[in-house]
Design a protein around this motif. Structure first.
Motif, PDB file in Angstrom:
ATOM      1  N   ILE A   1      17.241 -18.710  23.204  1.00  0.00           N
ATOM      2  CA  ILE A   1      17.245 -17.313  23.631  1.00  0.00           C
ATOM      3  C   ILE A   1      16.701 -17.215  25.037  1.00  0.00           C
ATOM      4  CG2 ILE A   1      16.365 -15.002  23.195  1.00  0.00           C
ATOM      5  CD1 ILE A   1      18.331 -15.916  21.078  1.00  0.00           C
ATOM      6  N   GLY A   2      17.410 -16.472  25.842  1.00  0.00           N
ATOM      7  CA  GLY A   2      16.955 -16.227  27.208  1.00  0.00           C
ATOM      8  C   GLY A   2      16.714 -14.743  27.444  1.00  0.00           C
ATOM      9  N   TRP A   3      15.769 -14.467  28.302  1.00  0.00           N
ATOM     10  CA  TRP A   3      15.551 -13.099  28.784  1.00  0.00           C
ATOM     11  C   TRP A   3      15.980 -13.051  30.255  1.00  0.00           C
ATOM     12  CZ3 TRP A   3      14.275  -8.742  26.213  1.00  0.00           C
ATOM     13  CH2 TRP A   3      13.679  -8.858  24.951  1.00  0.00           C
ATOM     14  N   PHE A   4      16.727 -12.021  30.588  1.00  0.00           N
ATOM     15  CA  PHE A   4      17.147 -11.769  31.957  1.00  0.00           C
ATOM     16  C   PHE A   4      16.820 -10.317  32.286  1.00  0.00           C
ATOM     17  CE2 PHE A   4      19.586 -15.601  32.864  1.00  0.00           C
ATOM     18  CZ  PHE A   4      19.760 -16.112  31.600  1.00  0.00           C
ATOM     19  N   ARG A   5      16.803 -10.031  33.567  1.00  0.00           N
ATOM     20  CA  ARG A   5      16.593  -8.642  33.970  1.00  0.00           C
ATOM     21  C   ARG A   5      17.512  -8.307  35.124  1.00  0.00           C
ATOM     22  NH1 ARG A   5      10.488  -9.079  36.627  1.00  0.00           N
ATOM     23  NH2 ARG A   5      11.100 -10.022  38.627  1.00  0.00           N
ATOM     24  N   GLN A   6      17.813  -7.036  35.241  1.00  0.00           N
ATOM     25  CA  GLN A   6      18.673  -6.579  36.328  1.00  0.00           C
ATOM     26  C   GLN A   6      18.172  -5.246  36.838  1.00  0.00           C
ATOM     27  OE1 GLN A   6      22.884  -6.496  35.400  1.00  0.00           O
ATOM     28  NE2 GLN A   6      23.399  -6.739  37.564  1.00  0.00           N
ATOM     29  N   ALA A   7      17.829  -5.229  38.116  1.00  0.00           N
ATOM     30  CA  ALA A   7      17.417  -4.010  38.779  1.00  0.00           C
ATOM     31  C   ALA A   7      18.633  -3.410  39.482  1.00  0.00           C
ATOM     32  CB  ALA A   7      16.314  -4.317  39.788  1.00  0.00           C
ATOM     33  N   PRO A   8      18.606  -2.103  39.769  1.00  0.00           N
ATOM     34  CA  PRO A   8      19.752  -1.465  40.433  1.00  0.00           C
ATOM     35  C   PRO A   8      20.106  -2.143  41.746  1.00  0.00           C
ATOM     36  CG  PRO A   8      18.245   0.192  39.608  1.00  0.00           C
ATOM     37  CD  PRO A   8      17.561  -1.130  39.414  1.00  0.00           C
TER      38      PRO A   8
ATOM     39  N   SER B   1      13.721 -22.582  23.553  1.00  0.00           N
ATOM     40  CA  SER B   1      14.679 -23.415  22.839  1.00  0.00           C
ATOM     41  C   SER B   1      14.823 -22.967  21.384  1.00  0.00           C
ATOM     42  CB  SER B   1      14.228 -24.868  22.885  1.00  0.00           C
ATOM     43  OG  SER B   1      12.999 -25.020  22.189  1.00  0.00           O
ATOM     44  N   TRP B   2      15.827 -23.499  20.707  1.00  0.00           N
ATOM     45  CA  TRP B   2      16.079 -23.087  19.328  1.00  0.00           C
ATOM     46  C   TRP B   2      14.895 -23.405  18.421  1.00  0.00           C
ATOM     47  CZ3 TRP B   2      15.848 -26.487  15.304  1.00  0.00           C
ATOM     48  CH2 TRP B   2      15.886 -27.847  15.631  1.00  0.00           C
TER      49      TRP B   2
ATOM     50  N   VAL C   1      22.047 -23.869  23.969  1.00  0.00           N
ATOM     51  CA  VAL C   1      20.949 -24.582  24.636  1.00  0.00           C
ATOM     52  C   VAL C   1      20.360 -23.677  25.697  1.00  0.00           C
ATOM     53  CG1 VAL C   1      21.944 -26.861  24.228  1.00  0.00           C
ATOM     54  CG2 VAL C   1      22.500 -25.635  26.338  1.00  0.00           C
ATOM     55  N   VAL C   2      19.165 -24.003  26.145  1.00  0.00           N
ATOM     56  CA  VAL C   2      18.522 -23.224  27.196  1.00  0.00           C
ATOM     57  C   VAL C   2      19.312 -23.365  28.491  1.00  0.00           C
ATOM     58  CG1 VAL C   2      16.499 -23.100  28.684  1.00  0.00           C
ATOM     59  CG2 VAL C   2      16.208 -23.297  26.218  1.00  0.00           C
ATOM     60  N   SER C   3      19.540 -22.250  29.146  1.00  0.00           N
ATOM     61  CA  SER C   3      20.145 -22.258  30.467  1.00  0.00           C
ATOM     62  C   SER C   3      19.463 -21.198  31.305  1.00  0.00           C
ATOM     63  CB  SER C   3      21.646 -21.982  30.372  1.00  0.00           C
ATOM     64  OG  SER C   3      22.210 -21.874  31.664  1.00  0.00           O
ATOM     65  N   PHE C   4      19.420 -21.429  32.609  1.00  0.00           N
ATOM     66  CA  PHE C   4      18.834 -20.463  33.531  1.00  0.00           C
ATOM     67  C   PHE C   4      19.908 -19.570  34.142  1.00  0.00           C
ATOM     68  CE2 PHE C   4      15.388 -22.777  32.478  1.00  0.00           C
ATOM     69  CZ  PHE C   4      15.046 -23.892  33.234  1.00  0.00           C
ATOM     70  N   THR C   5      21.144 -19.783  33.734  1.00  0.00           N
ATOM     71  CA  THR C   5      22.283 -19.072  34.303  1.00  0.00           C
ATOM     72  C   THR C   5      22.832 -18.081  33.297  1.00  0.00           C
ATOM     73  OG1 THR C   5      22.851 -21.059  35.560  1.00  0.00           O
ATOM     74  CG2 THR C   5      24.535 -19.358  35.355  1.00  0.00           C
ATOM     75  N   PRO C   6      22.922 -16.793  33.654  1.00  0.00           N
ATOM     76  CA  PRO C   6      23.399 -15.808  32.677  1.00  0.00           C
ATOM     77  C   PRO C   6      24.818 -16.074  32.189  1.00  0.00           C
ATOM     78  CG  PRO C   6      23.130 -14.827  34.868  1.00  0.00           C
ATOM     79  CD  PRO C   6      22.499 -16.167  34.929  1.00  0.00           C
ATOM     80  N   ASP C   7      25.671 -16.634  33.023  1.00  0.00           N
ATOM     81  CA  ASP C   7      27.060 -16.861  32.618  1.00  0.00           C
ATOM     82  C   ASP C   7      27.185 -17.837  31.452  1.00  0.00           C
ATOM     83  OD1 ASP C   7      28.543 -16.682  35.966  1.00  0.00           O
ATOM     84  OD2 ASP C   7      27.872 -15.136  34.559  1.00  0.00           O
TER      85      ASP C   7
END
Length: 122
Positions: free
Chosen positions: A34-41, A52-53, A101-107
């Motif tokens: 699971i990843g957490w991401f954020r997006q500001a305007p 990781s799992w 798997v863990v990734s640092f890329t949202p795509d």
């Protein structure tokens, strides 16, 4: 299939804390990182943290290192993001996402929640 729902966002003063939750449904949740991401305007989606799992591996983005902690409770099918020492620059919509798997890329992530708004006032 994994269905994700974030909660716990809100308005907080600078220096305060919030805990975000990412609740998952689906019997294979424990198989996903699971990843957490954020997006500001006006900005691109930014990596915040990932776990990781198994929960054995945790990763933080450089902008939040030392202030945010990610954890998971597999029995509750929930991942948490404990945020401390919040700054106005942390204001954004926060999303959780699942991938094998863990990734640092949202795509890379296959499933996304709808997001929860975090607003930090100065």
């Amino acid at each position: 299939q994994v269905h994700l729902v974030e909660s716990g966002g809100g308005l907080v003063q600078a220096g305060g804390s919030l805990r975000l939750s990412c609740a998952a449904s689906g019997r294979t949740f424990s198989s996903y990182a699971i990843g957490w991401f954020r997006q500001a305007p006006g900005k691109e989606r930014e990596f915040v943290a990932a776990i990781s799992w198994s929960g054995a591996g945790t990763y933080n983005g450089a902008v939040v290192k030392g202030r945010f902690t990610i954890s998971r409770d597999s029995a509750q099918n929930t991942v948490y993001l404990q945020m401390s020492s919040l700054k106005p620059d942390d204001t954004a919509v926060y999303y959780c996402a699942a991938h094998t798997v863990v990734s640092f890329t949202p795509d890379a992530y296959d499933y996304w929640g709808q997001g929860t708004q975090v607003t930090v006032s100065s």
